[in-house]
Design a protein around this motif. Structure first.
Motif, PDB file in Angstrom:
ATOM      1  N   GLY A   1     -49.986 -24.086  28.171  1.00 60.47           N
ATOM      2  CA  GLY A   1     -49.891 -24.856  29.410  1.00 60.47           C
ATOM      3  C   GLY A   1     -48.699 -24.431  30.259  1.00 60.47           C
ATOM      4  N   PHE A   2     -48.518 -25.150  31.362  1.00 63.07           N
ATOM      5  CA  PHE A   2     -47.455 -24.831  32.331  1.00 63.07           C
ATOM      6  C   PHE A   2     -46.070 -24.874  31.671  1.00 63.07           C
ATOM      7  N   LEU A   3     -45.686 -26.036  31.180  1.00 65.51           N
ATOM      8  CA  LEU A   3     -44.369 -26.152  30.546  1.00 65.51           C
ATOM      9  C   LEU A   3     -44.332 -25.325  29.253  1.00 65.51           C
TER      10      LEU A   3
ATOM     11  N   ASP B   1     -52.927 -24.024  20.799  1.00 63.21           N
ATOM     12  CA  ASP B   1     -53.463 -24.637  22.029  1.00 63.21           C
ATOM     13  C   ASP B   1     -54.984 -24.548  21.982  1.00 63.21           C
ATOM     14  N   ILE B   2     -55.597 -25.394  22.760  1.00 62.05           N
ATOM     15  CA  ILE B   2     -57.061 -25.404  22.829  1.00 62.05           C
ATOM     16  C   ILE B   2     -57.578 -24.121  23.486  1.00 62.05           C
TER      17      ILE B   2
ATOM     18  N   ARG C   1     -54.233 -18.382  27.192  1.00 63.86           N
ATOM     19  CA  ARG C   1     -54.307 -17.975  28.603  1.00 63.86           C
ATOM     20  C   ARG C   1     -53.427 -16.783  28.930  1.00 63.86           C
TER      21      ARG C   1
ATOM     22  N   ASP D   1     -57.874 -27.482  18.174  1.00 65.61           N
ATOM     23  CA  ASP D   1     -57.682 -28.822  18.726  1.00 65.61           C
ATOM     24  C   ASP D   1     -56.644 -29.537  17.866  1.00 65.61           C
ATOM     25  N   LEU D   2     -55.622 -30.097  18.507  1.00 67.24           N
ATOM     26  CA  LEU D   2     -54.553 -30.726  17.723  1.00 67.24           C
ATOM     27  C   LEU D   2     -55.040 -31.968  16.975  1.00 67.24           C
TER      28      LEU D   2
ATOM     29  N   CYS E   1     -46.087 -30.238  23.282  1.00 66.02           N
ATOM     30  CA  CYS E   1     -46.185 -30.488  24.727  1.00 66.02           C
ATOM     31  C   CYS E   1     -47.628 -30.355  25.207  1.00 66.02           C
TER      32      CYS E   1
ATOM     33  N   THR F   1     -42.704 -33.711  24.074  1.00 62.56           N
ATOM     34  CA  THR F   1     -42.559 -33.851  25.524  1.00 62.56           C
ATOM     35  C   THR F   1     -43.200 -35.168  25.915  1.00 62.56           C
ATOM     36  N   SER F   2     -42.359 -36.134  26.224  1.00 61.64           N
ATOM     37  CA  SER F   2     -42.860 -37.423  26.675  1.00 61.64           C
ATOM     38  C   SER F   2     -42.853 -37.413  28.204  1.00 61.64           C
TER      39      SER F   2
ATOM     40  N   TYR G   1     -53.081 -42.680  31.420  1.00 57.74           N
ATOM     41  CA  TYR G   1     -52.348 -41.530  30.883  1.00 57.74           C
ATOM     42  C   TYR G   1     -50.972 -41.995  30.393  1.00 57.74           C
TER      43      TYR G   1
ATOM     44  N   LYS H   1     -49.051 -42.132  26.811  1.00 59.21           N
ATOM     45  CA  LYS H   1     -47.763 -41.437  26.599  1.00 59.21           C
ATOM     46  C   LYS H   1     -46.767 -42.399  25.936  1.00 59.21           C
TER      47      LYS H   1
ATOM     48  N   ILE I   1     -42.219 -32.170  37.150  1.00 59.40           N
ATOM     49  CA  ILE I   1     -41.829 -30.776  36.862  1.00 59.40           C
ATOM     50  C   ILE I   1     -42.440 -29.846  37.919  1.00 59.40           C
TER      51      ILE I   1
HETATM   52  N1  LIG Z   1     -46.039 -31.601  34.630  1.00 57.42           N
HETATM   53  C1  LIG Z   1     -45.268 -32.665  34.801  1.00 57.42           C
HETATM   54  O1  LIG Z   1     -44.780 -32.953  35.889  1.00 57.42           O
HETATM   55  C2  LIG Z   1     -44.935 -33.534  33.626  1.00 57.42           C
HETATM   56  C3  LIG Z   1     -45.472 -33.299  32.374  1.00 57.42           C
HETATM   57  N2  LIG Z   1     -45.132 -34.092  31.318  1.00 57.42           N
HETATM   58  C4  LIG Z   1     -45.650 -33.805  29.982  1.00 57.42           C
HETATM   59  O2  LIG Z   1     -45.341 -32.463  29.675  1.00 57.42           O
HETATM   60  C5  LIG Z   1     -46.319 -31.915  28.807  1.00 57.42           C
HETATM   61  C6  LIG Z   1     -46.782 -30.588  29.365  1.00 57.42           C
HETATM   62  O3  LIG Z   1     -47.321 -30.795  30.658  1.00 57.42           O
HETATM   63  P1  LIG Z   1     -47.881 -29.594  31.525  1.00 57.42           P
HETATM   64  O4  LIG Z   1     -47.359 -28.319  31.009  1.00 57.42           O
HETATM   65  O5  LIG Z   1     -47.694 -29.982  32.927  1.00 57.42           O
HETATM   66  O6  LIG Z   1     -49.438 -29.713  31.183  1.00 57.42           O
HETATM   67  P2  LIG Z   1     -50.538 -28.565  31.001  1.00 57.42           P
HETATM   68  O7  LIG Z   1     -51.867 -29.236  31.191  1.00 57.42           O
HETATM   69  O8  LIG Z   1     -50.236 -27.393  31.834  1.00 57.42           O
HETATM   70  O9  LIG Z   1     -50.361 -28.142  29.474  1.00 57.42           O
HETATM   71  C7  LIG Z   1     -50.877 -28.850  28.395  1.00 57.42           C
HETATM   72  C8  LIG Z   1     -51.574 -27.887  27.436  1.00 57.42           C
HETATM   73  O10 LIG Z   1     -52.078 -28.625  26.305  1.00 57.42           O
HETATM   74  C9  LIG Z   1     -53.406 -28.195  26.072  1.00 57.42           C
HETATM   75  N3  LIG Z   1     -54.174 -29.190  25.350  1.00 57.42           N
HETATM   76  C10 LIG Z   1     -54.773 -30.302  25.854  1.00 57.42           C
HETATM   77  N4  LIG Z   1     -55.435 -30.946  24.884  1.00 57.42           N
HETATM   78  C11 LIG Z   1     -55.263 -30.238  23.753  1.00 57.42           C
HETATM   79  C12 LIG Z   1     -55.725 -30.401  22.418  1.00 57.42           C
HETATM   80  N5  LIG Z   1     -56.534 -31.412  22.046  1.00 57.42           N
HETATM   81  N6  LIG Z   1     -55.350 -29.505  21.469  1.00 57.42           N
HETATM   82  C13 LIG Z   1     -54.561 -28.457  21.826  1.00 57.42           C
HETATM   83  N7  LIG Z   1     -54.115 -28.241  23.069  1.00 57.42           N
HETATM   84  C14 LIG Z   1     -54.455 -29.126  24.023  1.00 57.42           C
HETATM   85  C15 LIG Z   1     -53.938 -27.958  27.462  1.00 57.42           C
HETATM   86  O11 LIG Z   1     -55.145 -27.252  27.473  1.00 57.42           O
HETATM   87  P3  LIG Z   1     -56.184 -27.535  28.693  1.00 57.42           P
HETATM   88  O12 LIG Z   1     -55.450 -27.145  29.929  1.00 57.42           O
HETATM   89  O13 LIG Z   1     -57.350 -26.683  28.374  1.00 57.42           O
HETATM   90  O14 LIG Z   1     -56.457 -29.008  28.650  1.00 57.42           O
HETATM   91  C16 LIG Z   1     -52.768 -27.196  28.098  1.00 57.42           C
HETATM   92  O15 LIG Z   1     -52.827 -25.840  27.745  1.00 57.42           O
HETATM   93  C17 LIG Z   1     -47.407 -32.965  28.681  1.00 57.42           C
HETATM   94  O16 LIG Z   1     -47.213 -33.679  27.479  1.00 57.42           O
HETATM   95  C18 LIG Z   1     -47.164 -33.888  29.854  1.00 57.42           C
HETATM   96  O17 LIG Z   1     -47.570 -35.203  29.554  1.00 57.42           O
HETATM   97  C19 LIG Z   1     -44.264 -35.137  31.462  1.00 57.42           C
HETATM   98  C20 LIG Z   1     -43.725 -35.417  32.682  1.00 57.42           C
HETATM   99  C21 LIG Z   1     -44.016 -34.654  33.867  1.00 57.42           C
END
Ligand SMILES: NC(=O)C1=CN([C@@H]2O[C@H](COP(=O)(O)OP(=O)(O)OC[C@H]3O[C@@H](n4cnc5c(N)ncnc54)[C@H](OP(=O)(O)O)[C@@H]3O)[C@@H](O)[C@H]2O)C=CC1
Ligand SMILES: CC(C)=CCC[C@@H](C)[C@H]1CC[C@H]2C3=C(CC[C@]12C)[C@@]1(C)CCC(=O)C[C@@H]1CC3
Length: 352
Positions: A19-21, A40-41, A44, A56-57, A76, A115-116, A144, A148, A175
């Motif tokens: 994911g992003f972070l 990760d699911i 990328r 899947d977690l 995260c 990451t909360s 959501y 959390k 973020i």
């Molecule tokens: N972005 C923000 O501004 C903020 C984010 N956060 C927290 O930070 C964390 C990261 O956020 P961010 O990077 O923006 O989110 P992203 O959606 O970019 O990243 C999350 C990743 O987790 C993967 N994922 C989702 N479900 C599963 C699963 N069941 N098993 C394995 N992997 C999974 C997603 O895959 P897929 O994309 O395919 O679903 C994605 O790759 C999150 O916990 C979010 O709640 C907290 C505050 C602010």
């Protein structure tokens, strides 16, 4: 009695590392000499030296394959806040996090960094310089956030020095940075539809937007300071730029940087909130027939029209946190319109 060999403290796993972070975290960990496994699911991207495990977690067996020989786990992963699927939020953030904790304990992982989100204390009314001792929101702004809160509680309650399993939660807010999939894309999409003409309220509400490098830095510091004798055990930490900015100034700077007009006309907060509430009720009632996603949800209006910024003094005191990057003002336009890249270029001196 056989002694269990402790895995190297530089061997870690990042759940949600695609994911992003997560990806920013992985890249920084590699730079710092960690050996990283991503779970990760989806996969990328590729980084040399990083192993990828798709799964899947919620599936403990999938997790166990990755967590053996790992001493530190960053969690995260989450469905995106904009997703409408309540079951998915519950399954991944609550049930899935319970599975992550069990898998970590079973595999002998010693540290879990979650990451909360700072929104776990936000109820849609002003928070100014909020500290971590604020109570969890009794009426969270959306489902959501409700999951959390449950997730954070599960992780912090699992912290046990006796079991040699230490946990900590990082609460970032808003973020932004290179490859942000949410903040700037939503904003640009709204501007393209011609809906970014109005400022909700008087436009002076202060908010934390946090550059992704700072969030990454907070996570790594937390992991490195999490020890049985440290104050971090079982605690939550706000990580911000330590530089709140007016929500509407940030929006305007991004928009103008990308060639759109800044919002100009003021609308009273209570009027827009009321309309958003009405729209939400209508879309809810229509959901069995048609699925509409309104731009103005009560949650978004609350985020856009109230103060919500947080103190990171606890992180400064317990883990020596200081933002590593605060360069987001004024934001101008990168070649590809990537605001995060512009902020990053300020740091590295590279042209974007
Ligand atoms: N972005 C923000 O501004 C903020 C984010 N956060 C927290 O930070 C964390 C990261 O956020 P961010 O990077 O923006 O989110 P992203 O959606 O970019 O990243 C999350 C990743 O987790 C993967 N994922 C989702 N479900 C599963 C699963 N069941 N098993 C394995 N992997 C999974 C997603 O895959 P897929 O994309 O395919 O679903 C994605 O790759 C999150 O916990 C979010 O709640 C907290 C505050 C602010
Ligand atoms: C600081 C913080 C928690 C940011 C979170 C990111 C998103 C929730 C925001 C990113 C773009 C924002 C946005 C609006 C609300 C909050 C965001 C979705 C509006 C819908 C608010 C009302 C408008 O006039 C349009 C805005 C578009 C961008």
């Amino acid at each position: 009695m056989a002694t269990r060999i402790r895995p190297s403290s530089k061997r870690c796993a990042v759940i949600g590392g695609s994911g992003f972070l997560g990806r920013h975290l992985v890249e920084r960990l590699v730079e710092k000499g960690y050996s990283v496994a991503v779970f990760d699911i989806a996969q990328r991207y590729e980084v040399s030296g990083v192993t990828f495990h798709q799964g899947d977690l919620c599936n403990k067996q999938d997790l166990l394959k990755v967590l053996k020989d790992v001493s530190l786990v960053f969690h995260c992963a989450s469905p995106a806040p904009g997703c409408n699927d309540r079951n998915l939020f519950w399954r991944v953030n609550v049930e899935g996090t319970r599975t992550v904790i069990q898998a970590c304990q079973q595999a002998g992982v010693q540290k879990l960094v979650l990451t909360s989100s700072a929104s776990v204390v936000f109820e849609g009314t002003d928070i100014m310089n909020g500290k971590e001792d604020l109570p969890y929101a009794k009426r969270p702004i959306d489902y959501y956030t409700e999951t959390k809160i449950k997730q954070e509680k599960l992780v912090l309650e699992a912290c046990s020095k006796e079991k040699d399993f230490l946990t900590v939660a990082i609460r970032p807010h808003g973020i932004f940075g290179p490859r942000d999939p949410q903040l700037v894309p939503i904003l640009v999409d709204t501007a393209r539809k011609g809906k970014m003409k109005f400022i909700i309220g008087d436009g002076t509400n202060l908010v934390d937007f946090t550059y992704v490098d700072n969030v990454v830095h907070g996570h790594i510091l937390a992991a490195e300071h999490l020890r049985p004798d440290s104050p971090l055990c079982g605690k939550a930490y706000h990580i911000t730029n330590d530089d709140p900015i007016r929500f509407w100034d940030f929006m305007s700077q991004v928009l103008v940087g990308l060639g759109y007009d800044a919002p100009r006309y003021h609308l009273p907060y209570s009027l827009v909130y009321g309309i958003a509430m009405l729209l939400w009720i209508i879309t809810f009632l229509l959901r069995p027939v048609v699925n509409i996603k309104p731009t103005f949800t009560p949650m978004r209006v609350a985020l856009a029209g109230t103060h919500h910024y947080y103190s990171c003094s606890r992180a400064k005191q317990d883990m020596g946190y200081q933002p590593v990057s605060s360069a987001y003002r004024p934001l101008d336009r990168g070649k590809n319109g990537d605001i995060g890249a512009v902020a990053q270029s300020r740091r590295t001196g590279e042209e974007v």
